[in-house]
Design an enzyme around this catalytic site. Structure first.
Site, PDB file in Angstrom:
ATOM      1  N   TYR A 284       0.851  -1.189   0.000  1.00 49.36           N
ATOM      2  CA  TYR A 284       0.000   0.000   0.000  1.00 49.36           C
ATOM      3  C   TYR A 284       0.888   1.241   0.000  1.00 49.36           C
ATOM      4  O   TYR A 284       1.432   1.633   1.034  1.00 49.36           O
ATOM      5  CB  TYR A 284      -0.901  -0.030   1.230  1.00 49.36           C
ATOM      6  CG  TYR A 284      -2.025   0.991   1.231  1.00 49.36           C
ATOM      7  CD1 TYR A 284      -2.182   1.934   0.220  1.00 49.36           C
ATOM      8  CD2 TYR A 284      -2.956   1.000   2.262  1.00 49.36           C
ATOM      9  CE1 TYR A 284      -3.209   2.854   0.235  1.00 49.36           C
ATOM     10  CE2 TYR A 284      -4.002   1.911   2.294  1.00 49.36           C
ATOM     11  CZ  TYR A 284      -4.128   2.833   1.275  1.00 49.36           C
ATOM     12  OH  TYR A 284      -5.150   3.745   1.312  1.00 49.36           O
TER      13      TYR A 284
ATOM     14  N   LYS B 263      -0.970  -0.992  -4.404  1.00 43.90           N
ATOM     15  CA  LYS B 263      -1.979   0.060  -4.557  1.00 43.90           C
ATOM     16  C   LYS B 263      -1.217   1.374  -4.590  1.00 43.90           C
ATOM     17  O   LYS B 263      -0.563   1.748  -3.606  1.00 43.90           O
ATOM     18  CB  LYS B 263      -2.981   0.041  -3.404  1.00 43.90           C
ATOM     19  CG  LYS B 263      -4.044   1.139  -3.498  1.00 43.90           C
ATOM     20  CD  LYS B 263      -5.089   1.000  -2.397  1.00 43.90           C
ATOM     21  CE  LYS B 263      -6.204   2.028  -2.574  1.00 43.90           C
ATOM     22  NZ  LYS B 263      -5.900   3.323  -1.940  1.00 43.90           N
TER      23      LYS B 263
END
Length: 335
Positions: A164, A196
């Site tokens: 992330y 992400k």
């Protein structure tokens, strides 16, 4: 060793010259739009999980086929381990009837809890795990991020893991191209499936999606753009997936942008992107990202996800009223 790990370990063959030859499939094959779901709370701040089955059906009826659970939008870092596990279990159960692809964010907690959450997600057989870096003992470079991710991944041996990348919150601003290149070239991180990418550095993003690819082709890693305002630019540069809060509320814009990019209709894509950007500016003019978006979710959709949880603060009634008036002017909200 799991079948996915077997495939990943077959990623690399050495030629007689010592060069690395690609022989890798994507570990995580979801493409398209994924909603980072809000966590429903009641007025007293307790979990309100009864709404989640209806929430899942609403998303699938809206053309959204994946969910990110316990992320930034889901206020995962404001929840206990037990609460995060409970929400994961319910979304996984909902996925059985809806077909939703379930990604679970496990980071943003003390390391033993992160490992516990990863192991739980693995047992629940979610489709993928997403993980923040450590938020206090921040990693200083790619090597430290990879070491952390590998320790988390060891607790979830059957599940693809994604990083992330959200430096605006974590202050960990590494190159995702370098991260994935090191993982690819070393072959030591068999379950690392992508990232992400919540950043507007599309130069790094465009390079990231090609790590491990032949010539100019896309590589084996799954990259999800996490910035709603930069969707068209990312899709034009090679992204084919995104995780955006607005997909919960006004998914038609994200779907239009993705469709336009696939058809090379950048005039249509620009129009949809600008409409989405104007809507986001209108929403966030009244407050922070999650409080504003959660307020809009509650009055613009049939799903009431309740208030935000402390330390976030809900919007005042006056700000919600002003937001409604502005969205009426934009044509997003109907009288």
């Amino acid at each position: 060793m799991s079948s996915s790990e077997d495939k990943a370990r077959e990623t690399f063959d050495k030629s007689c010259s010592g060069d690395i030859i690609l022989a890798m499939e994507k570990l995580y094959k979801f493409e398209g739009l994924m909603a980072p779901v809000f966590t429903p709370f009641s007025a007293d701040g307790q979990l309100n999980t009864k709404i989640i089955p209806a929430y899942g059906k609403y998303l699938t009826d809206s053309g959204i086929h994946g969910v990110l659970v316990n992320g930034t939008t889901g206020e995962g870092m404001s929840m206990s381990v037990e609460e995060r596990q409970k929400v994961t279990e319910i979304w996984k159960d909902v996925s059985k009837s809806t077909g939703l692809n379930v990604m679970v964010q496990v980071g943003g907690a003390p390391f033993p809890d992160v490992v516990k959450l990863a192991a739980h997600a693995d047992r629940c057989q979610v489709d993928s795990i997403l993980c923040l870096p450590d938020l206090y003992n921040k990693p200083k470079n790619v090597a430290e991020v990879l070491e952390y991710l590998q320790q988390v991944s060891n607790a979830a041996p059957n599940t693809p893991l994604l990083y992330y990348h959200i430096p605006a919150f974590t202050n960990v601003n590494i190159s995702i191209t370098d991260l994935l290149s090191e993982a690819h070239n070393s072959g030591n991180f068999p379950r690392l499936a992508g990232a992400k990418f919540t950043h507007i550095n599309l130069e790094d993003g465009a390079s990231s999606v090609r790590v491990g690819g032949k010539e100019n082709s896309l590589g084996p890693f799954s990259l999800f753009l996490g910035s709603d305002e930069a969707l068209l630019g990312a899709f034009a540069l090679g992204f084919n997936s995104a995780i955006g809060t607005t997909f919960n509320i006004i998914p038609e814009f994200g779907k239009s942008i993705l469709s336009a990019a696939k058809k090379n209709d950048f005039t249509g894509g620009q129009k949809a992107q600008w409409e989405l950007t104007k809507a986001i500016r209108t929403m966030t003019k009244q407050g922070g990202w999650v409080p504003a978006m959660k307020a809009v979710m509650n009055f613009l959709t049939p799903i009431d996800v309740g208030p935000v949880r402390f330390p976030l603060k809900p919007l005042s009634k006056d700000k919600v009223f002003a937001m409604k008036e502005d969205l009426l002017q934009l044509g997003i909200m109907k009288k």
